[in-house]
Structure formats: structure tokens, C-alpha cells
Design a protein around this motif. Structure first.
Motif, PDB file in Angstrom:
ATOM      1  N   PRO A  46      -0.788   8.100   2.096  1.00 20.68           N
ATOM      2  CA  PRO A  46      -1.799   7.359   2.873  1.00 20.68           C
ATOM      3  C   PRO A  46      -2.526   6.303   2.040  1.00 20.68           C
ATOM      4  O   PRO A  46      -2.805   5.204   2.541  1.00 20.68           O
ATOM      5  N   LEU A  47      -2.798   6.604   0.775  1.00 19.97           N
ATOM      6  CA  LEU A  47      -3.444   5.637  -0.107  1.00 19.97           C
ATOM      7  C   LEU A  47      -2.487   4.483  -0.420  1.00 19.97           C
ATOM      8  O   LEU A  47      -2.885   3.304  -0.405  1.00 19.97           O
ATOM      9  N   ILE A  48      -1.230   4.804  -0.712  1.00 23.94           N
ATOM     10  CA  ILE A  48      -0.244   3.770  -1.038  1.00 23.94           C
ATOM     11  C   ILE A  48      -0.019   2.848   0.157  1.00 23.94           C
ATOM     12  O   ILE A  48       0.033   1.619   0.022  1.00 23.94           O
ATOM     13  N   GLN A  49       0.081   3.414   1.338  1.00 20.91           N
ATOM     14  CA  GLN A  49       0.406   2.627   2.516  1.00 20.91           C
ATOM     15  C   GLN A  49      -0.774   1.814   3.018  1.00 20.91           C
ATOM     16  O   GLN A  49      -0.596   0.686   3.491  1.00 20.91           O
ATOM     17  N   ASN A  50      -1.993   2.343   2.922  1.00 21.36           N
ATOM     18  CA  ASN A  50      -3.138   1.696   3.552  1.00 21.36           C
ATOM     19  C   ASN A  50      -4.193   1.182   2.582  1.00 21.36           C
ATOM     20  O   ASN A  50      -5.115   0.479   2.997  1.00 21.36           O
ATOM     21  N   GLY A  51      -4.056   1.522   1.295  1.00 25.19           N
ATOM     22  CA  GLY A  51      -5.056   1.087   0.330  1.00 25.19           C
ATOM     23  C   GLY A  51      -4.907  -0.388  -0.025  1.00 25.19           C
ATOM     24  O   GLY A  51      -3.899  -1.029   0.264  1.00 25.19           O
ATOM     25  N   LEU A  52      -5.940  -0.943  -0.667  1.00 21.74           N
ATOM     26  CA  LEU A  52      -5.866  -2.307  -1.184  1.00 21.74           C
ATOM     27  C   LEU A  52      -4.964  -2.323  -2.414  1.00 21.74           C
ATOM     28  O   LEU A  52      -5.073  -1.455  -3.285  1.00 21.74           O
ATOM     29  N   TYR A  53      -4.104  -3.312  -2.479  1.00 23.08           N
ATOM     30  CA  TYR A  53      -3.113  -3.407  -3.550  1.00 23.08           C
ATOM     31  C   TYR A  53      -3.559  -4.463  -4.558  1.00 23.08           C
ATOM     32  O   TYR A  53      -3.957  -5.567  -4.178  1.00 23.08           O
ATOM     33  N   TYR A  54      -3.488  -4.118  -5.853  1.00 22.69           N
ATOM     34  CA  TYR A  54      -3.799  -5.065  -6.916  1.00 22.69           C
ATOM     35  C   TYR A  54      -2.638  -5.120  -7.906  1.00 22.69           C
ATOM     36  O   TYR A  54      -2.114  -4.079  -8.323  1.00 22.69           O
ATOM     37  N   ARG A  55      -2.268  -6.329  -8.291  1.00 18.62           N
ATOM     38  CA  ARG A  55      -1.336  -6.528  -9.402  1.00 18.62           C
ATOM     39  C   ARG A  55      -2.159  -6.548 -10.691  1.00 18.62           C
ATOM     40  O   ARG A  55      -3.059  -7.381 -10.849  1.00 18.62           O
ATOM     41  N   VAL A  94       4.632  -4.803 -19.890  1.00 21.59           N
ATOM     42  CA  VAL A  94       4.390  -3.675 -19.003  1.00 21.59           C
ATOM     43  C   VAL A  94       4.178  -4.209 -17.590  1.00 21.59           C
ATOM     44  O   VAL A  94       3.565  -5.260 -17.383  1.00 21.59           O
ATOM     45  N   GLY A  95       4.721  -3.492 -16.645  1.00 23.87           N
ATOM     46  CA  GLY A  95       4.426  -3.756 -15.246  1.00 23.87           C
ATOM     47  C   GLY A  95       3.434  -2.719 -14.763  1.00 23.87           C
ATOM     48  O   GLY A  95       3.679  -1.511 -14.901  1.00 23.87           O
ATOM     49  N   ALA A  96       2.311  -3.156 -14.225  1.00 24.64           N
ATOM     50  CA  ALA A  96       1.278  -2.216 -13.773  1.00 24.64           C
ATOM     51  C   ALA A  96       0.672  -2.718 -12.474  1.00 24.64           C
ATOM     52  O   ALA A  96       0.470  -3.927 -12.292  1.00 24.64           O
ATOM     53  N   TRP A  97       0.375  -1.790 -11.590  1.00 27.19           N
ATOM     54  CA  TRP A  97      -0.208  -2.141 -10.295  1.00 27.19           C
ATOM     55  C   TRP A  97      -1.090  -0.988  -9.840  1.00 27.19           C
ATOM     56  O   TRP A  97      -1.032   0.129 -10.376  1.00 27.19           O
ATOM     57  N   GLN A  98      -1.922  -1.239  -8.839  1.00 23.64           N
ATOM     58  CA  GLN A  98      -2.966  -0.280  -8.459  1.00 23.64           C
ATOM     59  C   GLN A  98      -3.171  -0.264  -6.951  1.00 23.64           C
ATOM     60  O   GLN A  98      -3.082  -1.287  -6.286  1.00 23.64           O
ATOM     61  N   PHE A  99      -3.479   0.925  -6.443  1.00 24.96           N
ATOM     62  CA  PHE A  99      -3.920   1.104  -5.064  1.00 24.96           C
ATOM     63  C   PHE A  99      -5.333   1.672  -5.093  1.00 24.96           C
ATOM     64  O   PHE A  99      -5.633   2.571  -5.883  1.00 24.96           O
ATOM     65  N   ILE A 100      -6.201   1.169  -4.218  1.00 23.37           N
ATOM     66  CA  ILE A 100      -7.553   1.707  -4.128  1.00 23.37           C
ATOM     67  C   ILE A 100      -7.943   1.807  -2.660  1.00 23.37           C
ATOM     68  O   ILE A 100      -7.647   0.910  -1.867  1.00 23.37           O
ATOM     69  N   SER A 101      -8.552   2.920  -2.297  1.00 19.05           N
ATOM     70  CA  SER A 101      -8.964   3.102  -0.912  1.00 19.05           C
ATOM     71  C   SER A 101     -10.079   2.126  -0.568  1.00 19.05           C
ATOM     72  O   SER A 101     -10.812   1.651  -1.445  1.00 19.05           O
ATOM     73  N   GLU A 102     -10.237   1.805   0.700  1.00 20.13           N
ATOM     74  CA  GLU A 102     -11.218   0.811   1.108  1.00 20.13           C
ATOM     75  C   GLU A 102     -12.638   1.257   0.787  1.00 20.13           C
ATOM     76  O   GLU A 102     -13.515   0.425   0.556  1.00 20.13           O
TER      77      GLU A 102
END
Length: 727
Positions: A628-637, A646-654
């Protein structure tokens, strides 16, 4: 109110929460573009300047005023033939052979809700969520009319653009070029961001300065293509992920397209997006109407991350449809890299049984189940189960797999045909071929003429008979070649065939969606050859790339993230050595890359060790926890994998309470330096606890100084960090 018309100044102003878009009808009826950018008030016509500029002609209407020229003024919908020598948005060939169009203002309408487009995908919204502006333009000589359509979705910071072109005259005309979205900037130093690639290495990030001349991206292939994506970004030179102004356009169309950025003689910049004009010459008889595909536009003054998040929210909640729009997708195993064409029904059943034991929820039967299909040289077009190969009926196999508690999905490629097939032998004229010439083959197959209704209807009937044989809950729709022999036996107007082909494709998909609302359809075209917003209206996820290599996928999915939400990205864990690159990566690394997508497996589960099976059970549990976090959270590169180790990315809930960080080491060297990753979007002044280590971190420190990644030893290590805000 999102749309305002000022009767005195003749300005249309479109407001979203953080942006303003403005245009003006001038005294001669020309529609001039004034502004798009940071939200503001007032009339911006002071930005217009007038001077006598050599070799920039003047409309007859202005008399002896040599300071007025369409070649210099910023325009909302530039026409070919009215004195503007820059690239036009519309070109019309008239009955007398002239190519000329001179559109003048003819009225407008403002209404609540978002317009729809018959036969084409479009952003949708509830009446309270959007407004529509329709501006009527007409050529006073030919009576060609263009209704410019603007959809304003304030909460998403999105403005959509489309148009309807109609022939109000008495003679047939031809539409030779049409691009629904055009922006003119009278000043500014910009970078052009686009996404190039090839089969199995799509959507590579490219950022270059806008210089004098024209830069073009596009596809002549009849599909949106692996080579370029119909997504464009114009950014101020200093814009970063987190700061600066930038603009995005994405085309809701799955056929050939053209995107252009032009810097003119006076340092003005024009960006436009629409259909590719080569092999496009669409006839309009008197009274005919042509609906133009839609472009979604968004603006951010807070950098590229916010720009992407605007597009993600729009696509996820106002373009994707159906049961699976908001649902977490089932974890699947696909049979392709497990067995390719070498299987029978029992082998597929055993794969499903192994999947059930690991917690995998769906089995997808890929290519090879139909007709005479033991390799890729025959069978396409004969959509009936090969019961001799399976050793049972399709209905029986589906029933046995469902009895295991496993869902069933199936692969189809409805748009193509092999010459070695019953369908082709009965209807050779249904395949696109130019009379008198040998056809161009690709993957030893031809393309069916989906511009003809009888062809679409016949294939649709065949596919429905397949889908009615059991509880099929997923369809992978593939398309494994570009269009080359553009000719239809069904019309004398060959300049309309490519567009009508796309309309036929959309008609097929819409009927499929309406008849089987509970089936999850995944788009595919040799992987990412038709990864576009138009397809997402019918298929809420698309196989991101045929390349399943975890390291390459970090870069492919990075480029994809600029315009498309993670929920649309088909991504699987495959075997090693990888079947496309030969690279060996750990199961953990493969799962972290694949988890930033719809998540699944594409390998022979029977070859796994017990340790690997335990790892997969943990991965399945992790996915259910974080999906649910991956699908609906805000995505940051967090990094650029084309430039960094390094490749890094982030999901954060609203609500900023949950944070998930993934990283993959792309390079390892002796005496390795430490990589620090700065988190984004956390709530300033709060504390966050990392759930594995139990350590507490200050949000501001994580965003300012970052967090060191564990020292890497061995290639391509991957890490997962999960934080929760302390209340």
C-alpha cells in the motif's frame, strides 16, 4: 473557480492550486499565449512586445503596422500558412491544394466537470473536481473549425489539452498535422529532458540545453516505441529534483507521435506534442469531425520530484480505471522465463503448485498455449487452446490451478499474425501488406489491419471464446513488432490508416474492459515498446521492459518514474545468470528492484534451493506489508543511477508517518568510499525510528546530512530501510 474569462481584456485564466495559465484574444481574433507558471493574478499581456522585424510578415488585417507578426507573437495554437514560420500545431491541405489555415476566435464555453473524448483515452474527474474550457476557432475562408479543449484539475495541478477539428465547408480537406498541446515562452534558458532507449533498455534519462534550432523526439513505428517515450519535460537550467520551475507534457496516445522543442531567432522557446505527421493525411469530408488525442500538462516550481508526483497522482487516480486501480495487485509467477515454449499442462500445473507453496497468488501462462505454436514462427491469429500440447482442455487446466488457491492469467498477442496460421490462409488481406511488394517481417510475423472493424470484431470474438473457458483473472496483452507496411485494403485513404489502427486497438480494449471488468489487463509490447499514458486508460499496468536484469532495471525504472507511477510498472524477479545480460545478482537485490513495481516472479520455481524458497516467502510477506505504501505513497528519486554509483529511491506516506528507502549498489571499488543518501519529504522537527535497527533519527538530519549505506562487499548489494514517525 479554476477558469476565469475577463470580458474587458479578453483573457482566459486557468488556475490550479499552484499554477496559472493565461491566454488572450487580441483585436484581430488571434489567440495569443501569455503565461504558464507559478500561480499569480492580473493580466500578463504586458509580456507581449512589438517591433518591426525583418522577414517576419504581417497579417493583412493589421494594415501598414509592420510591428505585428505571427512569426514573433506567442500563440496558443499556431497554424501553418498564416505567417508563423515556426513549427505549427495544425496544418490543413485544402481542396484547392493549398496548405493554409488561419484560425480566429469564434466563441467559448465554460462548464463544470471534465470533457471526455469519444473513442480515445482521457483523464476523468467528478464534476466538482474539474472544469472544462472550450474555445471555438474558425478559418473564415475554408470554415475549418477547431474547438480547443482545456480540462483544469486544480487539486492535481494538472491542465489537459485536446481539440476537435471539423470541416464546416463544402469541400473535402486533409488534416496533415495536429498537435493538441503547444506552449510558447517569450524568454528563459531551458533544458530539455526526454527518455530514449531501445528494446530491453527503455526510457534512459537525457537532459540537454535548449539551443537555437529544433529538437525532436518521436516514433514512426505505429506504436509509442522503445526508442522514445511520449513524455517531455522543459526545465529551467538550474532546476533540480527539489527546486526550480519545470513543465511536463505527456501524450495519451499509443501510436506514432512527435514532440518538438524549438528556440527561435528571438530566443523564444516553443514546446509541442502530438501526432507524427509522416504518413498522416486524414481526410475530412464536409461535416466530418476529428477528435485529437489528449495531452496532460503540469507545472512545478518545486523541482522535478513534485512534477513527477503531480503526474503520478493524475495517472493513478484519474486515468487508470477499474477494479485494480486502487487495489494491490496479486503477486504472480509468469511461465515465460521458466519454460519458454517447452511445456505441457502438467508442467504449468506444477509451477502453480510450487507457487502456492511459496505464497505466490497467480500463475500466468505465457506464449505457446494456442494454435500450432511451439516457437515464434507460427500460430499467431489462431486463438484456440492447443489441447494436444497441453494434454487437457484450457478449462480443465484453469480449474486444477484454481483448486490450488492460485489465480490464473494468460498471454495474448491479438494484433499480430503468422503467415503459417489458419487465419492468414483464410484472410491474407487482413494483414498489412503493400500490394505488389514482399512484406516486412519482424519476429517472423505480420500486423493485422486493426483499422478495419471486421478484423477487430473477428479477433475480439476469438479472444472472448478463450476468456470464457474458465476463471481467467489476468490478461497480458503483447505486441511484438512495429508497423512498417502501412496499407489497408479497407480504404482508399492510406493517410488515415495509422490513426484508425490505434482507434481500432482502443475499441478492442474498451470492449474487453467493459465485458470483463474484473480482469486485470497488463499491457506489453516487447516490454516497454508501448509504455504510454494512453494504454494505462485500459491496462492499469504495463510490462516495463523485457529486460529483467536487476541492475539495468534500476536505470529503466528511474527513467520511467519521471512520468509514471510505480503502480503501473510491471516488474519481476527472474533467474540468474540473467537471460538478457548474463549478470548475476542476489535474490535480495532482484526482489528490491522488482518490489518497486507490481511485483512478481519469472523463473522456474522448481530449481530453487530451500534457502531461496524461504527468501521468497519473506519477500512475499514484505510485499504484502509495504505494497500500500509503494503503490500509493509519494515517490522520490534520491540518486541518479546514470551518474552515481548507487541507485536509491524512497516512498513516503502522505501523512509522512511511514518511509521506505531502497538502494542498489551499481559499482564496487577497492577501499570503497561511503555513500550517504539524503531522505526527502519527512516532517521537519519529528523523529523517525528505523524498524530493523531500532535506532531513532531526527528528520532534519536525515534530510540534510543523509544516512550512510552499509559498506558494500561484492557486487550489486541492495538495502531496505523502513522508518516510522514517533508520535
Amino acid at each position: 473557480m479554476g477558469i476565469v474569462f475577463d470580458e474587458t481584456r479578453k483573457t482566459f485564466t486557468l488556475h490550479t492550486n499552484d499554477s496559472t495559465y493565461q491566454m488572450q484574444v487580441d483585436p484581430f481574433g488571434f489567440l495569443l499565449h501569455l503565461y504558464y507558471g507559478r500561480k499569480t493574478d492580473g493580466c500578463m499581456d504586458y509580456l507581449l512586445t512589438y517591433a518591426d522585424r525583418g522577414f517576419s510578415g504581417n497579417p493583412y488585417d493589421v494594415g501598414s503596422d509592420r510591428t505585428y507578426s505571427m512569426d514573433v507573437l506567442p500563440q496558443e495554437f499556431p497554424c501553418l500558412g498564416n505567417g508563423d514560420y515556426r513549427s505549427p500545431a495544425i496544418a490543413v491541405r485544402n481542396a484547392d491544394g493549398s496548405v493554409s489555415c488561419d484560425l480566429r476566435f469564434h466563441g467559448y464555453e465554460i462548464r463544470k466537470g471534465k470533457y471526455a473524448i469519444k473513442g480515445l483515452p482521457a483523464v476523468y474527474a467528478e464534476e466538482a473536481e474539474a472544469e472544462t474550457l472550450e474555445i471555438h476557432m474558425e478559418d473564415p475562408v475554408t470554415k475549418v473549425r477547431v474547438d480547443l479543449l482545456y480540462g483544469v484539475l486544480p487539486e492535481l495541478d494538472v491542465i489537459t489539452r485536446s481539440a476537435k477539428v471539423s470541416n464546416g465547408g463544402t469541400s473535402k480537406v486533409y488534416l496533415e498535422k495536429i498537435q493538441p498541446a503547444c506552449l510558447d515562452f517569450v524568454n528563459g534558458e531551458f533544458d530539455f529532458i526526454s527518455f530514449y532507449g531501445r528494446h530491453a533498455m527503455e526510457r534512459n534519462f537525457q537532459r540537454v540545453p535548449v539551443v537555437h534550432g529544433t529538437m525532436c523526439i518521436g516514433s514512426r513505428r505505429g506504436t509509442s516505441s522503445h526508442q522514445y517515450n511520449p513524455l517531455m519535460i522543459l526545465a529551467d537550467r538550474e532546476t533540480t529534483e527539489d527546486a526550480g520551475s519545470c513543465y511536463a507534457m505527456t501524450l495519451l496516445y499509443s501510436g506514432g507521435f512527435k514532440g518538438e522543442v524549438e528556440r527561435d531567432q528571438f530566443n523564444q522557446t516553443r514546446i509541442q506534442l502530438g501526432l507524427y505527421e509522416e504518413r498522416f493525411s486524414y481526410p475530412l469530408e464536409s461535416g466530418d469531425e476529428f477528435s485529437v488525442p489528449e495531452v496532460v500538462m503540469t507545472y512545478s516550481r518545486m523541482g522535478l520530484s513534485k512534477l513527477s508526483q503531480n503526474l503520478h497522482a493524475c495517472i493513478r487516480t484519474h486515468l487508470c480505471r477499474g477494479k485494480y486501480r486502487d487495489e494491490v495487485r496479486p503477486i504472480l509467477v509468469n511461465s515465460w522465463e521458466a519454460s519458454y515454449f517447452d511445456f505441457d499442462g502438467e508442467a504449468i500445473y506444477q509451477l502453480a503448485k510450487q507457487a502456492s507453496e511459496l505464497g505466490i497468488e497467480m500463475l500466468v501462462l505465457d506464449d505457446g498455449w494456442f494454435g500450432k505454436r511451439d516457437d515464434d514462427n507460427s500460430g499467431l491469429g489462431d486463438w484456440y487452446a492447443n489441447e494436444e500440447k497441453l494434454g487437457e482442455s484450457l478449462e480443465s487446466l484453469i480449474g486444477r490451478i484454481n483448486a490450488l488457491g492460485v489465480k490464473f492469467g494468460i498471454w495474448i498477442e491479438p494484433e499480430s499474425v503468422n503467415e503459417d496460421s489458419t487465419l492468414f490462409k483464410r484472410h491474407p488481406d487482413w494483414a498489412m501488406r503493400i500490394p505488389g511488394r514482399n512484406p516486412v517481417r519482424a519476429r517472423n510475423q505480420l500486423v493485422l489491419d486493426f483499422s478495419r472493424k471486421e478484423v477487430v470484431d473477428s479477433i475480439f470474438e476469438q479472444i472472448c471464446k478463450v476468456l470464457d473457458q474458465g476463471n481467467i483473472e489476468y490478461v497480458k496483452w503483447d505486441m511484438n513488432r512495429g508497423l512498417a507496411d502501412i496499407y489497408s485494403c479497407g480504404t482508399d485513404e492510406q493517410g488515415k490508416v495509422l490513426h484508425d489502427y490505434v482507434l481500432g486497438l482502443y475499441d478492442f480494449l474498451e470492449r474487453l474492459v467493459q465485458r470483463y471488468p474484473n480482469i486485470l489487463i497488463e499491457g506489453c509490447s516487447g516490454g516497454g515498446g508501448r509504455f504510454d499514458a494512453g494504454m494505462l486508460y485500459y491496462t492499469p499496468q504495463i510490462w516495463c521492459s523485457d529486460n529483467t536484469d536487476a541492475v539495468d532495471r534500476v536505470r529503466i525504472q528511474y527513467g520511467t518514474s519521471f512520468g509514471y507511477p510505480v503502480s503501473t510498472v510491471g516488474s519481476h524477479v527472474s533467474a540468474v545468470p540473467n537471460h538478457q545480460t548474463g549478470r548475476v545478482t542476489s535474490l535480495a537485490t532482484r526482489s528490491i528492484t522488482a518490489m518497486s513495481g507490481t511485483f512478481g516472479y519469472e523463473l522456474d520455481l522448481g530449481r530453487l534451493t530451500e534457502e531461496e524458497k524461504q527468501d521468497i516467502r519473506r519477500q512475499v510477506a514484505d510485499y504484502h506489508r509495504y505494497a500500500p505504501l509503494i503503490q500509493n505513497g509519494l515517490y522520490y528519486r534520491l540518486t541518479n543511477p546514470f551518474e552515481q554509483a548507487v541507485g536509491a529511491w524512497q516512498f513516503i506516506s502522505e501523512d509522512q508517518a511511514q518511509v521506505l528507502v531502497y538502494s542498489v549498489m551499481l559499482e564496487v571499488h577497492g577501499n570503497m568510499t561511503v555513500d550517504y543518501v539524503k531522505l526527502k519529504g519527512l516532517k521537519s522537527g519529528c523523529m523517525y525510528r528505523e524498524q530493523v535497527s531500532g535506532r531513532l533519527y531526527a528528520a532534519d538530519a536525515l534530510m540534510e546530512a543523509g544516512i550512510p549505506l552499509p559498506a558494500a562487499f561484492g557486487e550489486y548489494e541492495a538495502h531496505q530501510l523502513y522508518f516510522e514517525m514517533e508520535r
